[in-house]
Design a protein around this motif. Structure first.
Motif, mmCIF file in Angstrom:
data_model
loop_
_atom_site.group_PDB
_atom_site.id
_atom_site.type_symbol
_atom_site.label_atom_id
_atom_site.label_comp_id
_atom_site.label_asym_id
_atom_site.label_seq_id
_atom_site.Cartn_x
_atom_site.Cartn_y
_atom_site.Cartn_z
ATOM 1 N N SER A 2 8.564 3.997 21.545
ATOM 2 C CA SER A 2 8.458 3.017 20.768
ATOM 3 C C SER A 2 8.008 1.923 21.450
ATOM 4 O O SER A 2 8.414 1.449 22.510
ATOM 5 C CB SER A 2 9.946 2.699 20.026
ATOM 6 N N LYS A 3 7.329 0.874 20.628
ATOM 7 C CA LYS A 3 6.659 -0.519 21.080
ATOM 8 C C LYS A 3 7.743 -1.246 21.628
ATOM 9 O O LYS A 3 7.602 -2.197 22.630
ATOM 10 C CB LYS A 3 5.595 -1.038 20.502
ATOM 11 N N TYR A 4 9.082 -1.239 20.872
ATOM 12 C CA TYR A 4 10.125 -2.202 21.048
ATOM 13 C C TYR A 4 10.638 -1.940 22.566
ATOM 14 O O TYR A 4 11.035 -2.529 23.286
ATOM 15 C CB TYR A 4 11.331 -1.961 20.149
ATOM 16 N N ASN A 63 -0.560 -5.175 25.432
ATOM 17 C CA ASN A 63 -1.025 -4.189 24.485
ATOM 18 C C ASN A 63 -1.473 -2.953 25.077
ATOM 19 O O ASN A 63 -1.145 -1.950 24.259
ATOM 20 C CB ASN A 63 -2.147 -4.775 23.622
ATOM 21 N N ALA A 64 -2.121 -2.760 25.937
ATOM 22 C CA ALA A 64 -2.673 -1.729 26.588
ATOM 23 C C ALA A 64 -1.620 -0.675 27.128
ATOM 24 O O ALA A 64 -1.432 0.625 26.694
ATOM 25 C CB ALA A 64 -3.507 -1.808 27.954
ATOM 26 N N GLY A 76 3.846 -10.603 23.638
ATOM 27 C CA GLY A 76 2.432 -9.910 23.739
ATOM 28 C C GLY A 76 2.324 -8.206 22.914
ATOM 29 O O GLY A 76 1.282 -8.181 22.321
ATOM 30 N N ALA A 77 3.533 -7.641 22.768
ATOM 31 C CA ALA A 77 3.358 -6.152 22.329
ATOM 32 C C ALA A 77 3.264 -6.546 20.718
ATOM 33 O O ALA A 77 2.564 -5.528 20.095
ATOM 34 C CB ALA A 77 4.539 -5.548 22.653
ATOM 35 N N PHE A 78 3.516 -7.617 20.213
ATOM 36 C CA PHE A 78 3.648 -7.959 18.763
ATOM 37 C C PHE A 78 2.642 -8.842 18.165
ATOM 38 O O PHE A 78 2.533 -9.013 17.153
ATOM 39 C CB PHE A 78 5.124 -8.259 18.377
ATOM 40 N N GLY A 85 1.668 4.055 25.747
ATOM 41 C CA GLY A 85 3.242 4.627 25.733
ATOM 42 C C GLY A 85 3.437 5.200 24.398
ATOM 43 O O GLY A 85 3.924 6.392 24.325
ATOM 44 N N ALA A 86 2.990 4.591 23.401
ATOM 45 C CA ALA A 86 3.198 5.002 22.014
ATOM 46 C C ALA A 86 2.228 6.357 21.734
ATOM 47 O O ALA A 86 2.679 7.353 21.194
ATOM 48 C CB ALA A 86 2.709 4.026 21.039
ATOM 49 N N LEU A 87 1.075 6.248 22.157
ATOM 50 C CA LEU A 87 0.123 7.401 21.953
ATOM 51 C C LEU A 87 0.210 8.608 22.892
ATOM 52 O O LEU A 87 0.307 9.722 22.083
ATOM 53 C CB LEU A 87 -1.434 6.846 22.001
ATOM 54 N N SER A 88 0.358 8.483 23.987
ATOM 55 C CA SER A 88 0.505 9.677 25.047
ATOM 56 C C SER A 88 2.202 10.195 25.062
ATOM 57 O O SER A 88 2.282 11.322 25.175
ATOM 58 C CB SER A 88 0.157 9.298 26.455
ATOM 59 N N PHE A 89 3.284 9.361 24.953
ATOM 60 C CA PHE A 89 4.467 9.726 25.109
ATOM 61 C C PHE A 89 5.445 9.493 23.964
ATOM 62 O O PHE A 89 6.655 9.751 24.042
ATOM 63 C CB PHE A 89 4.869 9.078 26.484
ATOM 64 N N GLY A 90 4.868 8.709 22.956
ATOM 65 C CA GLY A 90 5.452 8.565 21.743
ATOM 66 C C GLY A 90 6.918 7.587 21.838
ATOM 67 O O GLY A 90 7.667 7.756 21.184
#
Length: 460
Positions: A183-185, A170-171, A402-404, A176-181
């Motif tokens: 996708s979590k996928y 999750n970290a 874990g990401a989901f 990755g999403a917040l700083s570099f945009g």
């Protein structure tokens, strides 16, 4: 389910409350006095061993002493160094950092003792690899299969459902999403492939990655923190003064800080410190057991530097960054607090947070690798080498999912199991205290004899 969670949270608070913290720190205090403050007197020797090429290369083992240390550090240097420090200071105030230092100082003696025992009681598995750790010194040293099995089950639970997977994944995804945009996928897919590629190669593959990535990421993060401190050097003296005074005085509420008593500063500092460096939890001995060394005490010395690097250096850098910039007194918490500190503390408001995110991602990735290995050692103990491949596939699947997942209950259970790991391990340390003392005395006596024998010819 909603009725069970408050019960689990109460159990979690009890386990990580004063009884376990007193037992953890108390064990460290005991070994500090029993071994004559070895972690202070012989720290220069231990650091020399870490950075000397060929040191510890003699003797049986699968990987070098340095690789074993890096494998252990890959599991301990993680989100706790960024999120954990921020949480401790948010709850207990700047004084919590002082109590983290104290817990680490005593924790080095504990880490030395448990890693010494790991090498002392290690054995070879069906694949010809070294296996060791609390399971083996509880079974073969304490003669308790029950305690050994308890530890293995608890540690496997942490590897699969706790520190080893979900919080780290999750970290990475959020950073990755917040700083570099990203996708979590995409992040989840790349992360899963990387973990599979490294972990399927076993300890040799994990240690090779660890001995390159861990020093690099640690230097990168410390250098970033050092840059922030240099940019705010005029505030460093006040920061240290605030840490010391807050450790022995209640911290008043101000800004986004709710205030803290001395006891809360102690509890939050010690708990987060132990959680970060894992001294006494029994994880690092599983990596230490694979080291090529001819002396249990020698590997104990090398391994205890892990607590020094993790808490005394890296956690201190994070803590000073939070205090110097005033981020500890903001409305932010966790990783957001550390990100805010670097945003306001460095000249570039975007570059600083990006560096924190990169550090967080690497820290979390290597923690996954380290705990994958710990889980594997527990599987070998419980089911034999035949269970390794199935375990690795399950572990990789857990990383992918874990990401989901946002299952607070699983994380609470993982926190409970993480604390429970320490209990059988600490029982083993106390029961085998004489073995630790005897091995230590024997090692330093032999060192003195070697030194004297080298001096005699030169004197003549």
């Amino acid at each position: 389910m909603s009725n069970i969670q408050p019960i689990l949270q109460s159990i979690d608070k009890f386990i990580w409350g004063p009884p376990l913290l007193v037992l953890l720190v108390g064990t460290g205090i005991y070994f500090t006095f029993r071994l004559g403050a070895l972690q202070i007197r012989h720290l220069p020797t231990a650091l020399k061993m870490v950075f000397s090429k060929g040191e510890g290369a003699k003797g049986e083992g699968d990987i070098s002493s340095f690789s074993a240390l890096c494998t252990a550090l890959s599991a301990t240097i993680g989100t706790g160094n960024i999120v954990g420090v921020a949480t401790a200071i948010k709850l207990g105030g700047p004084g919590a950092l002082f109590w983290m230092w104290l817990a680490a100082l005593f924790g080095m003696a504990t880490k030395y003792s448990e890693c010494l025992l790991a090498v002392k009681f290690r054995q070879v598995d069906e694949n010809g690899q070294m296996v060791g750790g609390p399971m083996y010194y509880l079974k073969n040293g304490v003669n308790s299969k029950i305690l050994a099995t308890m530890f293995a089950v608890f540690a496997l639970g942490v590897a699969c459902f706790g520190i080893g997977t979900f919080p780290q994944v999750n970290a990475i995804v959020e950073a990755g999403a917040l700083s570099f945009g990203i996708s979590k996928y995409v992040t989840a897919a790349v992360l899963t492939l990387l973990v599979a590629f490294v972990t399927l190669g076993g300890i040799q593959s994990i240690s090779k990655v660890a001995e390159k990535v861990v020093p690099a990421m640690a230097i990168f993060y410390v250098a970033t923190c050092f840059g922030l401190i240099l940019a705010n050097l005029d505030k460093l003296g006040d920061a240290f003064h605030l840490v010391i005074t807050s450790a022995f005085n209640s911290t008043a509420a101000s800004g986004g800080f709710l205030g803290a008593t001395i006891m809360l500063a102690i509890q939050s500092g010690v708990a987060r410190g132990v959680f970060s460096n894992e001294s006494g939890l029994g994880s690092a001995p599983m990596a230490a057991a694979a080291a090529q060394t001819d002396s249990p005490a020698k590997q104990g010395l090398v391994s205890m530097t892990g607590t020094f690097f993790d808490t005394i250096i890296i956690c201190t850098m994070t803590g000073l960054a939070l205090i110097i910039t005033g981020a500890w007194n903001s409305d932010f918490a966790g990783a957001a607090m550390t990100t805010h500190a670097f945003a306001v503390g460095l000249p570039s408001h975007t570059f600083g947070p990006m560096l924190v995110s990169i550090g967080l991602m690497f820290f979390a990735f290597t923690t996954i690798l380290g705990w994958n290995y710990y889980g594997e050692r527990c599987v070998v103990y419980l089911f034999g080498t035949k269970g390794i491949r199935l375990y690795k596939y399950i572990f990789i699947a857990l990383v992918a999912s874990g990401a989901f997942l946002h299952l607070d209950m699983i994380w609470v259970i993982a926190d409970i199991v993480n604390g429970l790991m320490a209990i059988p391990n600490l029982i083993g340390l106390i029961a085998l205290r004489h073995v630790v003392a005897d091995e230590t005395a024997q090692y330093f006596t032999s060192r003195r004899k070697v030194r004297v024998s080298k001096e005699i010819p030169s004197a003549s």
